[in-house]
Write an enzyme that holds these catalytic residues in place. Structure first.
Site, PDB file in Angstrom:
ATOM      1  N   ASP A  20       0.873  -1.192   0.000  1.00  0.00           N
ATOM      2  CA  ASP A  20       0.000   0.000   0.000  1.00  0.00           C
ATOM      3  C   ASP A  20       0.903   1.234   0.000  1.00  0.00           C
ATOM      4  OD1 ASP A  20      -1.568   2.217   1.750  1.00  0.00           O
ATOM      5  OD2 ASP A  20      -2.951   1.019   0.568  1.00  0.00           O
ATOM      6  N   ASN A  33      -2.727  12.656  -5.313  1.00  0.00           N
ATOM      7  CA  ASN A  33      -3.796  12.656  -6.309  1.00  0.00           C
ATOM      8  C   ASN A  33      -4.690  13.886  -6.170  1.00  0.00           C
ATOM      9  OD1 ASN A  33      -4.589  11.121  -8.533  1.00  0.00           O
ATOM     10  ND2 ASN A  33      -6.320  10.241  -7.442  1.00  0.00           N
ATOM     11  N   HIS A  83      -5.087  14.226 -10.988  1.00  0.00           N
ATOM     12  CA  HIS A  83      -5.131  12.801 -11.319  1.00  0.00           C
ATOM     13  C   HIS A  83      -4.078  12.419 -12.362  1.00  0.00           C
ATOM     14  CE1 HIS A  83      -8.724  11.959  -8.988  1.00  0.00           C
ATOM     15  NE2 HIS A  83      -9.262  13.077  -9.458  1.00  0.00           N
ATOM     16  N   ASP A 100      -1.662   9.330 -11.901  1.00  0.00           N
ATOM     17  CA  ASP A 100      -1.492   8.217 -12.848  1.00  0.00           C
ATOM     18  C   ASP A 100      -0.026   8.015 -13.197  1.00  0.00           C
ATOM     19  OD1 ASP A 100      -4.563   8.921 -14.712  1.00  0.00           O
ATOM     20  OD2 ASP A 100      -4.220   7.920 -12.789  1.00  0.00           O
ATOM     21  N   ASP A 122      -4.107   2.361  -5.009  1.00  0.00           N
ATOM     22  CA  ASP A 122      -2.671   2.331  -4.731  1.00  0.00           C
ATOM     23  C   ASP A 122      -2.260   1.024  -4.075  1.00  0.00           C
ATOM     24  OD1 ASP A 122      -2.549   4.089  -1.555  1.00  0.00           O
ATOM     25  OD2 ASP A 122      -4.104   2.838  -2.442  1.00  0.00           O
TER      26      ASP A 122
END
Length: 868
Positions: free
Chosen positions: A482, A490, A495, A499, A525
């Site tokens: 994680d 983010n 975003h 990405d 994630d």
């Protein structure tokens, strides 16, 4: 005078007569109770046939007559001087009766009654006298009153029946003793009747089992004769099929039907050797779990073993294990070509033509409840002879068929148009295969990173799990990863940056593992890594360390530098795992443990974590009950000005005072997981408002920490405003919110914060610099107090960087009108350092000890008056 004397004489006569009548009424009532008890006892002896039901029935009967919540019956063996409890019901000593030795009864009141052979009515004074005189010893919980009678068979005492009371209000009398003695005298008679009935029923059951065994033998003999007749009919039928079948397929189906009438044949196949005896073909194949197999080369399977032996074989699990150990078989290839499931019983016999093996006919069972026998092996051996004869005729037919195919091949080669058509069809097939491969790739891979998705990963995990189950020497481990601060990246950077961050992370993960290891993205994630064929168990830890080091390095994404970290849970494959999902669950649990320990680390799953998960569920239930009973109370920690030793106010903390668990402080995680944190915070805020209402205004500022859920959820925010509406003055209350929750929340919470500030409520930002030290929150001028994280303050003496950050905060505090408060001040050195840096508001263990509790309670809040 004479009349008065006569009147007194008559009065005494009347009183004497009344006393006799009262005495007779008590005697009649006692006789009536005893008679009813004996009738009930007789009824119990006639209806109950199980001793486990008899004693509770006696207890209920005695309870109807006397106060007998505590009742027991103990048998005494005079030969061995042993005491055996037959029934024991006690409100205090029930749980420890199994640990009480026989000597405890011998030296107590029970042994005293057994030795004396007389009933005993004993209170606390008489009990103390008996102990003092050495007649008995004190055992168990002391009773207020005790009544016991001996159980005698003839002149011999065989046990004691007793009742006792722990309440002084319930005392036994001589009348109660008489009732118990009457019941006890007839209890043994009823007991003997119940035991006799129990013995009779046991004898009947034994005789019934004997008759059932004889009947089973007769049924077995009948079945054997019926099977012999069926076998005779089947043999004639097979002989007819050899001559009557028109083709091999119909012959195989007819033979299978005959075999199905003799034995379980749901799974049957015929395997034949090819012309050069290097491969096996399967002209007939019927199986519950596998499709018809293709031609395959010879290996070390059951079929090849029968071909090598040249004789029929019956192979069960034990036989197969012995053959595998001897090197004759290899179970990695299930029979035949069944990688998913193994047979529990396998029956095979060779097909012989002129003493040469041309193939094998076999039956197999996948159920543990059924295994083939030698009788069925003999039947199959006979069938194989007739099948071999039919196959011999088939060979001649096959030769003719090959010649016809050769002719057709020449015709095909001479037809160019057909060849071009075939080429066109092949091209179409190739295009379709490519399209199918593309669809397969898109369905099984993550569109953003190109890694395996959840579906493909679970499929490969299950395959590797099944392989590890069969081959225990193949070590396997699963890493659940994680990413830290992904939501922050983010939300704050967009975003597109998020990405790009995930794509770069996937590349770094692939660079840390081997080619045959599996890296997948489960979503968001969360990533997983499946490590296979590990040489040592520590290899997984080495990979986890490499991943942490790789992810810790800065990311340069679209001109911006981003830092992150990874929390990893490791689950090693164990034979105790029942399925692949259990391994994934354990790795997930270990990952959450790593996050709770501070992130940017790995944790290896162990059984303690599973126990902690179960304990957490239990603790959540206890916390729910504690909230309903309002067992949470407020604890006030003083906040001082360290330089002037003046009290500024108090910070309210939550304490859980549980009746059994005692005082609990560290329960916040359990409360958060259970979703009960807002309710407990509302309870603490209610206590704080009440305290401010009834207390002196000199107490100063009272700070209560809340979660941002009260600002994000409309119903919680309405309840918060309702609680604050009746508070006066409102400026004595300060609501604090932690840095971490403020960063995780969206900008919508700013409006509720401003509304609270307009109401006159003071606001504070707690645990500042615990993670990121966001200066943007300070520049909005919403918070009047900024409390530094305790860990940050403790690192000030040895960190120049943190001292510089403190100096910058002090400068901002002057410009933006907020006050810096230090937490975790546990020693004088840290206090002096903070004072030297200009930070005078502080709290902690050492700060609280500077003034006594009484002094703090009585001293006015001078600093708060200045702030006001």
């Amino acid at each position: 005078m004479k009349g008065s004397t006569e009147l007194n004489k008559r009065q005494r006569h009347t009183d004497d007569k009344l006393r006799r009548l009262t005495f007779l009424a008590k005697r009649y009532k006692q006789a009536y109770l005893i008679q009813n008890a004996l009738l009930r006892l007789s009824e119990l002896a006639s209806t109950i046939s199980d001793m486990r039901e008899f004693y509770p029935a006696i207890h209920n009967m005695v309870s109807d007559l006397l106060h007998a919540e505590n009742f027991y019956v103990v048998f005494y063996d005079s030969a061995t001087e042993q005491y055996t409890p037959q029934y024991f019901s006690d409100e205090k000593d029930q749980l420890i009766i199994d640990q009480v030795p026989s000597s405890a009864f011998s030296s107590g009141l029970t042994g005293y009654v057994a030795r004396s052979g007389k009933p005993l009515l004993c209170d606390t004074e008489q009990f103390a006298t008996l102990v003092k005189d050495g007649h008995i010893e004190a055992h168990g919980s002391p009773s207020a009153h005790w009544l016991g009678i001996p159980l005698c068979r003839g002149n011999q005492v065989i046990g004691v029946m007793a009742i006792q009371s722990y309440n002084e209000k319930h005392r036994y009398t001589e009348s109660d003793l008489a009732v118990c003695s009457s019941i006890g005298g007839h209890t043994l008679t009823a007991l003997d009747r119940v035991k006799s009935r129990e013995l009779l029923e046991d004898t009947v059951r034994q005789r019934t089992r004997q008759l059932q065994k004889i009947n089973s033998s007769l049924q077995k003999e009948i079945k054997e004769r019926t099977n012999a007749e069926q076998l005779q009919v089947a043999l004639y039928r097979i002989s007819e099929l050899t001559a009557s079948s028109s083709d091999m397929n119909s012959f195989y189906r007819a033979v299978h039907q005959v075999l199905s009438g003799l034995m379980p044949a749901e799974n049957c196949y015929i395997a034949l050797l090819n012309s050069d005896r290097t491969k096996l073909t399967f002209p007939f194949f019927l199986d519950q779990y596998s499709p018809p197999p293709r031609e395959r080369p010879l290996s070390k399977g059951f079929t090849e073993y029968v071909i090598r032996c040249g004789d029929a074989r019956l192979i069960n699990n034990d036989t197969a294990a012995a053959l595998v150990e001897a090197g004759e078989l290899r179970r990695s290839v299930a029979e035949p070509i069944n990688n998913a499931r193994y047979s529990t019983s396998w029956l095979g016999t060779p097909l012989l033509i002129e003493q040469q093996v041309i193939g094998v006919i076999a039956l197999q069972s996948y159920e543990q409840s059924y295994k083939y026998s030698e009788t069925e092996l003999s039947i199959l051996r006979f069938v194989s002879q007739h099948i071999a004869v039919a196959i011999q005729r088939k060979l001649a037919t096959e030769q003719q068929k090959r010649q016809q195919e050769e002719l057709e091949r020449k015709v095909f080669e001479s037809t160019r148009e057909l060849r071009q058509t075939n080429l066109f069809l092949r091209l179409q097939v190739e295009e379709r295969k490519k399209a199918e491969q593309k669809l397969f790739y898109e369905a099984n891979h993550d569109a953003l990173t190109g890694l395996a998705n959840r579906q493909m990963f679970l499929q490969q995990l299950k395959q590797q799990f099944a392989l590890s189950k069969r081959q225990s020497q193949l070590n396997m481990a699963l890493l659940f990863i994680d990413l830290d601060r992904f939501k922050l990246i983010n939300d704050n950077l967009g975003h597109h940056v998020g990405d790009a961050f995930l794509i770069e992370v996937s590349k770094r993960l692939l660079s840390t593992v081997r080619e045959h290891d599996v890296v997948a993205r489960l979503g968001g994630d969360e990533f997983v890594v499946l490590l296979t064929s590990l040489m040592q168990t520590t290899d997984a830890e080495d990979v986890a360390e490499r991943i942490i080091d790789k992810v810790r390095l800065p990311f340069f994404l679209q001109g911006q530098q981003v830092t992150s970290g990874a929390s990893i849970g490791i689950a090693q494959f164990q034979s105790e795992h029942t399925n692949a999902e259990a391994l994934l669950r354990d790795a997930d649990a270990a990952m959450y443990q790593a996050k709770s320990m501070g992130r940017n680390r790995f944790v290896i799953f162990n059984e303690t974590m599973r126990e902690q998960m179960l304990q957490a569920l239990s603790i959540e239930q206890i916390i729910q009950q504690a909230l309903e009973k309002q067992q949470f109370t407020a604890v006030f920690e003083p906040v001082l000005c360290g330089q002037a030793r003046n009290l500024m106010g108090y910070e309210l903390h939550t304490r859980w005072q549980h009746p059994q668990l005692g005082t609990q402080y560290d329960f916040s995680q359990h409360i958060t997981d259970a979703g009960l944190l807002p309710k407990i915070e509302q309870l603490m805020l209610q206590q704080a408002c009440h305290h401010l209402t009834v207390s002196d205004s000199n107490i100063g500022l009272l700070t209560v920490t809340l979660s941002t859920a009260h600002l994000q959820q409309a119903d919680l925010y309405d309840q918060l405003k309702q609680q604050l509406s009746g508070l006066e003055p409102k400026h004595r209350l300060c609501l604090a919110f932690t840095e971490r929750e403020m960063l995780q929340a969206d900008n919508a919470i700013m409006t509720p914060l401003r509304q609270l500030k307009q109401l006159g409520i003071r606001l504070a930002l707690h645990n500042f610099a615990a993670d990121a030290a966001p200066m943007g929150l300070l520049l909005q001028q919403l918070f009047e107090f900024v409390k530094l994280d305790a860990t940050f303050c403790r690192q000030l003496p040895r960190s120049e960087h943190k001292r510089q950050l403190l100096q910058m905060l002090q400068s901002l505090a002057v410009s933006y009108k907020f006050r810096v408060l230090a937490d975790g001040v546990d020693n004088a050195d840290l206090l002096n350092l903070l004072l030297a840096e200009g930070c005078c508001f502080m709290q902690g263990k050492y700060v609280a000890e500077l003034l006594s509790a009484q002094a703090l309670a009585s001293s006015p809040s001078v600093v708060f008056q200045q702030l006001a």
